[in-house]
Write a protein that holds these residues in place. Structure first.
Motif, PDB file in Angstrom:
ATOM      1  N   GLU A 199       0.812  -1.213   0.000  1.00  0.00           N
ATOM      2  CA  GLU A 199       0.000   0.000   0.000  1.00  0.00           C
ATOM      3  C   GLU A 199       0.847   1.265   0.000  1.00  0.00           C
ATOM      4  O   GLU A 199       0.306   2.356  -0.057  1.00  0.00           O
ATOM      5  CB  GLU A 199      -0.948   0.007   1.196  1.00  0.00           C
ATOM      6  CG  GLU A 199      -2.002  -1.084   1.106  1.00  0.00           C
ATOM      7  CD  GLU A 199      -2.986  -1.014   2.228  1.00  0.00           C
ATOM      8  OE1 GLU A 199      -2.563  -1.021   3.396  1.00  0.00           O
ATOM      9  OE2 GLU A 199      -4.190  -0.948   1.941  1.00  0.00           O
TER      10      GLU A 199
ATOM     11  N   LYS B  89      -6.241   6.795   6.490  1.00  0.00           N
ATOM     12  CA  LYS B  89      -6.819   6.254   7.720  1.00  0.00           C
ATOM     13  C   LYS B  89      -6.987   7.340   8.783  1.00  0.00           C
ATOM     14  O   LYS B  89      -7.983   7.356   9.504  1.00  0.00           O
ATOM     15  CB  LYS B  89      -5.956   5.104   8.250  1.00  0.00           C
ATOM     16  CG  LYS B  89      -5.974   3.882   7.350  1.00  0.00           C
ATOM     17  CD  LYS B  89      -4.981   2.837   7.817  1.00  0.00           C
ATOM     18  CE  LYS B  89      -4.912   1.656   6.871  1.00  0.00           C
ATOM     19  NZ  LYS B  89      -3.966   0.635   7.335  1.00  0.00           N
TER      20      LYS B  89
ATOM     21  N   GLN C 161      -2.873  -1.820  10.168  1.00  0.00           N
ATOM     22  CA  GLN C 161      -4.161  -1.979  10.844  1.00  0.00           C
ATOM     23  C   GLN C 161      -5.319  -1.599   9.922  1.00  0.00           C
ATOM     24  O   GLN C 161      -5.288  -0.587   9.247  1.00  0.00           O
ATOM     25  CB  GLN C 161      -4.208  -1.117  12.114  1.00  0.00           C
ATOM     26  CG  GLN C 161      -5.447  -1.360  12.949  1.00  0.00           C
ATOM     27  CD  GLN C 161      -5.359  -0.662  14.303  1.00  0.00           C
ATOM     28  OE1 GLN C 161      -4.268  -0.441  14.816  1.00  0.00           O
ATOM     29  NE2 GLN C 161      -6.504  -0.349  14.872  1.00  0.00           N
ATOM     30  N   ARG C 162      -6.354  -2.446   9.928  1.00  0.00           N
ATOM     31  CA  ARG C 162      -7.539  -2.183   9.102  1.00  0.00           C
ATOM     32  C   ARG C 162      -8.282  -0.959   9.630  1.00  0.00           C
ATOM     33  O   ARG C 162      -8.332  -0.728  10.830  1.00  0.00           O
ATOM     34  CB  ARG C 162      -8.454  -3.403   9.080  1.00  0.00           C
ATOM     35  CG  ARG C 162      -7.826  -4.568   8.305  1.00  0.00           C
ATOM     36  CD  ARG C 162      -8.797  -5.673   7.971  1.00  0.00           C
ATOM     37  NE  ARG C 162     -10.083  -5.255   7.476  1.00  0.00           N
ATOM     38  CZ  ARG C 162     -10.349  -4.879   6.206  1.00  0.00           C
ATOM     39  NH1 ARG C 162      -9.388  -4.886   5.320  1.00  0.00           N
ATOM     40  NH2 ARG C 162     -11.559  -4.534   5.837  1.00  0.00           N
ATOM     41  N   CYS C 163      -8.883  -0.223   8.689  1.00  0.00           N
ATOM     42  CA  CYS C 163      -9.599   1.009   9.041  1.00  0.00           C
ATOM     43  C   CYS C 163     -10.666   1.268   7.978  1.00  0.00           C
ATOM     44  O   CYS C 163     -10.591   2.237   7.238  1.00  0.00           O
ATOM     45  CB  CYS C 163      -8.600   2.168   9.151  1.00  0.00           C
ATOM     46  SG  CYS C 163      -9.298   3.699   9.768  1.00  0.00           S
ATOM     47  N   GLU C 164     -11.639   0.361   7.891  1.00  0.00           N
ATOM     48  CA  GLU C 164     -12.681   0.488   6.863  1.00  0.00           C
ATOM     49  C   GLU C 164     -14.074   0.565   7.468  1.00  0.00           C
ATOM     50  O   GLU C 164     -14.846   1.436   7.104  1.00  0.00           O
ATOM     51  CB  GLU C 164     -12.602  -0.677   5.868  1.00  0.00           C
ATOM     52  CG  GLU C 164     -11.290  -0.770   5.110  1.00  0.00           C
ATOM     53  CD  GLU C 164     -10.992   0.436   4.235  1.00  0.00           C
ATOM     54  OE1 GLU C 164     -11.945   1.075   3.718  1.00  0.00           O
ATOM     55  OE2 GLU C 164      -9.809   0.769   4.075  1.00  0.00           O
TER      56      GLU C 164
ATOM     57  N   GLU D 274     -13.699  -0.642  12.971  1.00  0.00           N
ATOM     58  CA  GLU D 274     -12.266  -0.566  12.679  1.00  0.00           C
ATOM     59  C   GLU D 274     -11.773   0.875  12.741  1.00  0.00           C
ATOM     60  O   GLU D 274     -10.668   1.139  13.239  1.00  0.00           O
ATOM     61  CB  GLU D 274     -11.969  -1.163  11.297  1.00  0.00           C
ATOM     62  CG  GLU D 274     -12.146  -2.655  11.225  1.00  0.00           C
ATOM     63  CD  GLU D 274     -12.084  -3.219   9.821  1.00  0.00           C
ATOM     64  OE1 GLU D 274     -12.001  -4.453   9.689  1.00  0.00           O
ATOM     65  OE2 GLU D 274     -12.132  -2.442   8.840  1.00  0.00           O
TER      66      GLU D 274
ATOM     67  N   TYR E 140      -8.966   2.203  15.231  1.00  0.00           N
ATOM     68  CA  TYR E 140      -7.791   2.881  14.699  1.00  0.00           C
ATOM     69  C   TYR E 140      -7.590   4.212  15.424  1.00  0.00           C
ATOM     70  O   TYR E 140      -6.482   4.535  15.849  1.00  0.00           O
ATOM     71  CB  TYR E 140      -7.947   3.103  13.188  1.00  0.00           C
ATOM     72  CG  TYR E 140      -6.659   3.471  12.502  1.00  0.00           C
ATOM     73  CD1 TYR E 140      -5.789   2.487  12.061  1.00  0.00           C
ATOM     74  CD2 TYR E 140      -6.315   4.798  12.287  1.00  0.00           C
ATOM     75  CE1 TYR E 140      -4.597   2.814  11.433  1.00  0.00           C
ATOM     76  CE2 TYR E 140      -5.125   5.132  11.651  1.00  0.00           C
ATOM     77  CZ  TYR E 140      -4.270   4.132  11.226  1.00  0.00           C
ATOM     78  OH  TYR E 140      -3.087   4.465  10.607  1.00  0.00           O
TER      79      TYR E 140
END
Length: 155
Positions: free
Chosen positions: A6, A28, A55-58, A62, A66
């Motif tokens: 990414e 994010k 770390q996921r942030c969707e 999440e 975050y």
């Protein structure tokens, strides 16, 4: 050196080693509504910066997780309170059906063809965010053209 897919090629020399905040983290932070200065970022441990990349942030949960993580790191590493901002769900950049006027205008100012609606729609949300972020008024945005090239929007 971060090996995250990414982190884009155009930001590898400054974000690949996580000395600067990569676009994946900037997105994010905008979603979570937390401001992190470069000075704060550089006080974080490498593992904390890597966590912010990974770390996921969707989803709403999440995003909340975050935000809590980043606020905790800021407070632990800087002894400063975190600066919270209005969360940005990305209305301008997240809509794949319409190229934002700001992107069109900025492209024309730089003598490059703006993305077509089909090109814009084909970008990932992170790519759209990056292009949009690189058109901020009052910034030099020297990575705009390299990002446009990397994403296949111009030759």
């Amino acid at each position: 050196m971060s090996t995250s897919p990414e982190i884009f090629q155009f930001e590898k020399d400054f974000a690949g080693a996580l000395y600067c905040i990569p676009m994946v983290v900037r997105r994010k932070l905008d979603l979570a509504g937390v401001k992190v200065s470069l000075k704060q970022w550089n006080r974080f441990a490498l593992e904390e910066r890597e966590q912010m990349v990974a770390q996921r942030c969707e989803t709403p949960n999440e995003i909340d997780d975050y935000a809590r993580y980043v606020v905790g790191v800021i407070e632990n590493r800087t002894s400063e309170p975190a600066q919270l901002l209005e969360r940005d769900a990305g209305a301008d950049w997240n809509d794949g059906s319409t190229v934002p006027q700001r992107v069109i205008d900025y492209s024309i100012e730089r003598d490059v063809s703006p993305p077509t609606p089909a090109q814009w729609a084909a970008l990932t949300p992170l790519q759209r965010f990056s292009i949009f972020k690189l058109t901020r008024p009052g910034h030099t945005n020297e990575n705009f053209v390299p990002a446009m090239r990397e994403f296949g929007l111009i030759q």
